[in-house]
Design an enzyme around this catalytic site. Structure first.
Site, mmCIF file in Angstrom:
data_model
loop_
_atom_site.group_PDB
_atom_site.id
_atom_site.type_symbol
_atom_site.label_atom_id
_atom_site.label_comp_id
_atom_site.label_asym_id
_atom_site.label_seq_id
_atom_site.Cartn_x
_atom_site.Cartn_y
_atom_site.Cartn_z
ATOM 1 N N GLU A 138 -2.063 -16.118 -10.687
ATOM 2 C CA GLU A 138 -0.996 -15.394 -11.383
ATOM 3 C C GLU A 138 0.473 -15.782 -11.164
ATOM 4 O O GLU A 138 1.402 -15.544 -11.687
ATOM 5 C CB GLU A 138 -1.169 -14.057 -11.147
ATOM 6 C CG GLU A 138 -2.421 -13.165 -11.543
ATOM 7 C CD GLU A 138 -2.406 -11.978 -11.370
ATOM 8 O OE1 GLU A 138 -1.350 -11.309 -10.675
ATOM 9 O OE2 GLU A 138 -3.569 -11.175 -11.623
ATOM 10 N N CYS A 173 -6.469 -4.619 -7.781
ATOM 11 C CA CYS A 173 -6.098 -4.472 -6.200
ATOM 12 C C CYS A 173 -5.719 -5.577 -5.358
ATOM 13 O O CYS A 173 -5.435 -5.482 -4.358
ATOM 14 C CB CYS A 173 -7.430 -3.797 -5.634
ATOM 15 S SG CYS A 173 -8.936 -4.750 -5.630
ATOM 16 N N HIS A 174 -5.989 -6.943 -6.039
ATOM 17 C CA HIS A 174 -5.569 -8.060 -5.212
ATOM 18 C C HIS A 174 -3.956 -8.010 -5.332
ATOM 19 O O HIS A 174 -3.487 -8.981 -4.474
ATOM 20 C CB HIS A 174 -6.020 -9.475 -5.956
ATOM 21 C CG HIS A 174 -5.690 -9.452 -7.490
ATOM 22 N ND1 HIS A 174 -6.446 -8.908 -8.595
ATOM 23 C CD2 HIS A 174 -4.609 -10.164 -8.162
ATOM 24 C CE1 HIS A 174 -5.959 -8.901 -9.662
ATOM 25 N NE2 HIS A 174 -4.794 -9.855 -9.509
ATOM 26 N N ASN A 189 -12.496 -0.153 -4.770
ATOM 27 C CA ASN A 189 -12.281 -0.416 -6.134
ATOM 28 C C ASN A 189 -13.624 -0.915 -7.056
ATOM 29 O O ASN A 189 -14.101 -2.020 -6.754
ATOM 30 C CB ASN A 189 -11.251 -1.361 -6.204
ATOM 31 C CG ASN A 189 -10.770 -1.597 -7.852
ATOM 32 O OD1 ASN A 189 -11.410 -0.933 -8.816
ATOM 33 N ND2 ASN A 189 -9.955 -2.595 -7.993
ATOM 34 N N TYR A 234 0.920 -1.229 -0.051
ATOM 35 C CA TYR A 234 -0.146 -0.101 -0.034
ATOM 36 C C TYR A 234 0.962 1.330 -0.053
ATOM 37 O O TYR A 234 0.819 2.225 -0.756
ATOM 38 C CB TYR A 234 -0.967 0.089 1.249
ATOM 39 C CG TYR A 234 -2.032 -1.028 1.112
ATOM 40 C CD1 TYR A 234 -3.231 -0.960 0.466
ATOM 41 C CD2 TYR A 234 -1.751 -2.272 1.778
ATOM 42 C CE1 TYR A 234 -3.975 -1.936 0.686
ATOM 43 C CE2 TYR A 234 -2.617 -3.207 1.596
ATOM 44 C CZ TYR A 234 -3.931 -3.140 0.979
ATOM 45 O OH TYR A 234 -4.627 -4.270 1.026
#
Lengths: 187, 151
Positions: free
Chosen positions: A183, A156-157, A148, A125
């Site tokens: 991912e 945002c993950h 979001n 963050y």
């Protein structure tokens, strides 16, 4: 009682979109992290919701973008295709237009930086706050992530706590973990 | 003032009833096109409605107008179909009674203008014509009503 056939219903929903009479078109998209409600305006995708309560969601969309809110698959098709590809491991970046015109400047700036965080990587963050030229605004960045409007597409993950812990996710930590695992960011 | 519901909700609530009405009036083959036309016209006028009262009757007014157009197109008798009754006495109910002898276009224009408070551009859109035609029809209807009152 006579009821409208699914074919006729679909014809009307397609025609409404084709004649550009809609403020917002939406549809439901199946994914490994649950059914998503995906909404789009003429400008682009404006909302992706987990666990949507359609009644509440439609009211919010109507208030934000206009009352002509209609379920209509065609305008949502590009988003559906790219999400399918993403979850199938065949897509790393989204090429969708997004409609974030209703967000404030700070939110847009943070989300723009967020969109640049590459597939499979994470950022804290605090780091994201620095990239948005507000180095001390880590907490405010957390709020932006929490609200979001376009999770997954605006990733945002990929934002984690200073210690590397997953910390929070509006859609629930299980989903955040599932997306990062997809991912290859975590094993 | 009641906030307009998202169009999806309006559509879901009224589609089957409106479709049934069109099937009864036009037969199933012609009802499908008329159904799409009804809700496309409704979509065009919807954001400019000033209140969310009597949405059901409003949908039927548009559908009724399309039935008239269809009958006219096929040289059948012109007749404005009955609006289904609603609870209470909304403005259009009284008007409907007063206006029942008017020619169909005038009648629809008077009801949409004074019963639903639509402006002429929207009435034109709902009737498939334009603002000035709608204004003419409404004022011709009012003139005719006044004359009737005097006699």
């Amino acid at each position: 009682m006579t009821t409208v056939t699914p074919d006729l219903d679909r014809l009307f929903r397609d025609a409404a979109a084709r004649e550009r009479l809609l403020d917002v078109a939406y549809d439901f998209v199946d994914s490994p992290v649950g059914t998503l409600l995906v909404a789009a305006t003429e400008r682009g995708v404006c909302r992706i919701s987990y666990d949507a309560d359609p009644e509440r969601e439609l009211d919010q969309l109507a208030r934000a973008f206009g009352v002509r809110v209609l379920r209509s698959p065609a305008p949502v098709e590009p988003a559906r295709r790219e999400l399918d590809e993403y979850f199938g491991g065949r897509r790393r970046d989204f090429d969708l237009n997004v409609d974030v015109r209703l967000l404030g400047d700070f939110n847009r700036r943070v989300l723009r930086e967020l969109a640049r965080v590459p597939y499979g990587e994470v950022v804290t963050y605090g780091e994201l706050a620095t990239r948005a030229a507000r180095p001390r605004a880590a907490r405010a960045v957390g709020m932006v992530m929490n609200r979001n409007p376009l999770p997954i597409v605006l990733p945002c993950h990929r934002v984690v706590g200073a210690n590397g812990k997953l910390v929070g996710y509006a859609g629930g930590l299980d989903r955040k973990e599932a997306l990062l695992r997809l991912e290859g960011a975590i094993l | 003032m009641v906030e307009l519901p998202p169009f999806e909700r309006f559509y879901e609530q009224h589609r089957d009833e409106v479709y049934g009405f069109l099937v009864r009036r036009l037969g199933r083959d012609r009802a499908d096109d008329a159904f799409q036309e009804t809700f496309l016209r409704a979509l065009r006028a919807y954001p400019k409605l000033r209140h969310a009262d009597h949405l059901r009757a409003w949908a039927f007014t548009i559908a009724g107008r399309i039935v008239i157009d269809e009958h006219r197109r096929t040289h059948a008798t012109v007749e404005l179909p009955e609006l289904p009754a609603e609870d209470g006495r909304p403005a259009f109910a009284e008007l409907e009674h007063l206006a029942e002898d008017l020619p169909p276009t005038e009648r629809a224009a008077v009801i949409l203008r004074y019963g639903y408070d639509l402006d002429y551009a929207d009435i034109g859109a709902a009737l498939g014509s334009n603002a000035s035609a709608a204004r003419q029809a409404a004022s011709a209807g009012v003139r005719r009503l006044r004359k009737k009152e005097l006699t």
